[in-house]
Design an enzyme around this catalytic site. Structure first.
Site, short mmCIF file in Angstrom:
data_model
loop_
_atom_site.label_atom_id
_atom_site.label_comp_id
_atom_site.label_asym_id
_atom_site.label_seq_id
_atom_site.Cartn_x
_atom_site.Cartn_y
_atom_site.Cartn_z
N LYS A 80 0.83 -1.21 0.00
CA LYS A 80 0.00 0.00 0.00
C LYS A 80 0.87 1.27 0.00
CE LYS A 80 -2.30 -1.39 3.67
NZ LYS A 80 -1.64 -2.71 3.81
N THR A 81 1.87 1.29 0.87
CA THR A 81 2.76 2.47 0.90
C THR A 81 3.50 2.60 -0.43
OG1 THR A 81 3.04 2.04 3.25
CG2 THR A 81 4.55 3.62 2.26
N ASP A 125 -1.60 6.76 6.26
CA ASP A 125 -1.56 5.34 6.58
C ASP A 125 -2.51 5.09 7.75
OD1 ASP A 125 -0.75 2.77 6.25
OD2 ASP A 125 1.21 3.01 7.21
N THR A 174 -5.80 -1.32 6.98
CA THR A 174 -5.82 -2.77 7.11
C THR A 174 -7.22 -3.20 7.56
OG1 THR A 174 -4.95 -2.41 9.33
CG2 THR A 174 -3.38 -3.09 7.66
N ARG A 233 6.45 -8.05 1.80
CA ARG A 233 7.37 -7.57 2.85
C ARG A 233 8.02 -8.75 3.56
NH1 ARG A 233 4.48 -4.16 6.47
NH2 ARG A 233 5.20 -2.33 5.34
P1 ADP Z 1 2.10 -1.85 3.16
O1 ADP Z 1 2.11 -0.37 3.08
O2 ADP Z 1 0.89 -2.47 2.52
O3 ADP Z 1 2.31 -2.37 4.56
P2 ADP Z 1 4.60 -1.67 1.69
O4 ADP Z 1 4.24 -0.87 0.50
O5 ADP Z 1 5.33 -0.97 2.79
O6 ADP Z 1 3.32 -2.42 2.29
O7 ADP Z 1 5.43 -2.92 1.15
C1 ADP Z 1 6.39 -3.59 1.94
C2 ADP Z 1 7.57 -4.00 1.11
O8 ADP Z 1 7.17 -5.03 0.24
C3 ADP Z 1 8.11 -2.88 0.21
O9 ADP Z 1 9.28 -2.32 0.76
C4 ADP Z 1 8.45 -3.55 -1.09
O10 ADP Z 1 9.81 -3.87 -1.12
C5 ADP Z 1 7.69 -4.85 -1.07
N1 ADP Z 1 6.58 -4.87 -2.02
C6 ADP Z 1 5.28 -4.67 -1.71
N2 ADP Z 1 4.50 -4.83 -2.79
C7 ADP Z 1 5.32 -5.14 -3.81
C8 ADP Z 1 5.09 -5.45 -5.18
N3 ADP Z 1 3.86 -5.48 -5.69
N4 ADP Z 1 6.16 -5.71 -5.97
C9 ADP Z 1 7.40 -5.71 -5.43
N5 ADP Z 1 7.67 -5.46 -4.13
C10 ADP Z 1 6.65 -5.17 -3.32
#
Ligand code: ADP
Length: 362
Positions: A80-81, A125, A174, A233
């Site tokens: 998401k981030t 977030d 979430t 992640r």
């Molecule tokens: P969230 O915000 O949903 O908790 P993040 O965007 O922080 O997740 O993602 C966590 C890590 O996972 C990122 O640092 C990235 O390296 C990896 N990641 C997430 N989604 C992808 C994707 N679709 N393709 C490649 N790497 C991803």
């Protein structure tokens, strides 16, 4: 000089820089950040979301206006981030980053909103945890690019309308079910992020290995992907732990065997369940006879916060069919008993119950 005296009850005006975390994109030295995909093309999986988002962004670019507000919903670690950063990058806009829990007072949010520049992307977030007054301010900001700033206190307080620059809000949650109706309705597009398939995670891991310069063999990549709980992640984290093991105890190359040995050290089992997942299931089976049991009771039994159990463990346990959320509480499925090697215990307790009922029959 500031005159002496008690601070105002609400504290001093917040400095927006304390609430907004600047995001360094390229050249970020942090490993996690270096692995983030930087464009929709680099973003692995989530094909539906990518296609929909691409249309939203391209349409807005064609019209030369900021796109609709976007809500990204799904478990932690699914991207998401990363997607919010990609949205800003694709629009050539600046990204401002904050989170629901940081916005305790409407003034906190007002400080951020009034500092936005036209076209900025504001990422909030955990938007479901935003405080009520800030949420109400957000309604008007999202709809009319306007906020009402309260000046003064008590009966003499007045509200002054203030125009803010048109911006795009990207909210991540979430717990989309916890969002109030009015807030949810103000997002023009909601992306529901799904867990990733093993093949997609293999692609994520191979890409990360290339960036990190790790000698990753094909069977090593699939082994790590299989155990990554459908979450990029976690896949990246496991890759880094396996890399340590490969460098310290093997010859540096990550093969299937090296991945297996390394993940055994870190208590990640065949299905990717970690220690917390297994303690939740074990408590459920051993202490509560498989349930149903309430979330709070279960969380206390494993010494964790209910939100961690609910948001981090349960979505994956539900997805692999080991745990069911029922109206009466959490229940372990036969697959959970089987996976923990407790199938016999379950049969014995079912048999014991049947005997008890037989004994009670007239
Ligand atoms: P969230 O915000 O949903 O908790 P993040 O965007 O922080 O997740 O993602 C966590 C890590 O996972 C990122 O640092 C990235 O390296 C990896 N990641 C997430 N989604 C992808 C994707 N679709 N393709 C490649 N790497 C991803």
């Amino acid at each position: 000089m500031t005159p002496p005296g008690p601070p105002p009850p609400d504290g001093p005006d917040p400095d927006p820089e304390d609430l907004v975390v600047p995001v360094a994109l390229p050249g970020d030295s942090d490993v996690e950040a270096s692995l983030r995909p930087r464009s929709l093309g680099e973003f692995v999986g989530q094909q539906k979301v990518r296609e929909q988002l691409d249309l939203v962004l391209t349409g807005a670019k064609l019209r030369g206006t900021p796109p609709d507000h976007v809500l990204l919903a799904g478990p932690p670690g699914l991207g998401k981030t990363s997607l919010s950063m990609i949205i800003a990058a694709e629009l050539g806009a600046a990204l401002r980053l904050t989170s629901g829990p940081a916005l305790e007072r409407a003034g906190d949010l007002a400080a951020i909103l009034s500092n936005l520049v036209e076209g900025d992307v504001l990422f909030i977030d955990e938007i479901h945890r935003i405080a009520r007054p800030a949420e109400e301010m957000l309604y008007l900001a999202m709809e009319d690019f306007r906020i009402d700033v309260m000046v003064g206190k008590g009966p003499g307080a007045t509200s002054i309308p203030l125009d803010i620059a048109p911006f795009t809000l990207v909210g991540a949650t979430t717990r989309s079910g916890q969002l109030t109706g009015p807030l949810r309705d103000r997002f023009g597009f909601t992306a529901h992020m799904e867990f990733y398939s093993a093949d997609e995670l293999t692609t994520v891991i191979r890409r990360s290995a290339t960036i990190l310069g790790v000698d990753l063999r094909a069977d090593g990549a699939t082994e790590i992907a299989r155990r990554s709980r459908g979450t990029p992640r976690i896949a990246n984290r496991l890759l880094r732990r396996v890399r340590d093991y490969a460098q310290v105890r093997a010859n540096g190359a990550i093969t299937r065997q090296v991945a297996r040995d390394a993940l055994a050290v870190y208590d990640v089992d065949e299905l990717g369940l970690d220690r917390l997942d297994r303690s939740v299931l074990t408590a459920l089976c051993r202490s509560f006879g498989g349930g149903p049991v309430g979330l709070t009771t279960l969380a206390i039994a494993v010494g964790e916060e209910p939100t961690t159990v609910e948001e981090v463990c349960e979505p994956f346990l539900v997805r692999v069919g080991m745990l069911a959320r029922t109206q009466r509480g959490r229940v372990a499925t036969p697959a959970a008993w089987e996976h923990l090697g407790l199938a016999q215990l379950r049969e014995d307790s079912i048999a014991a119950e049947a005997t008890l009922f037989d004994g009670l029959a007239p």
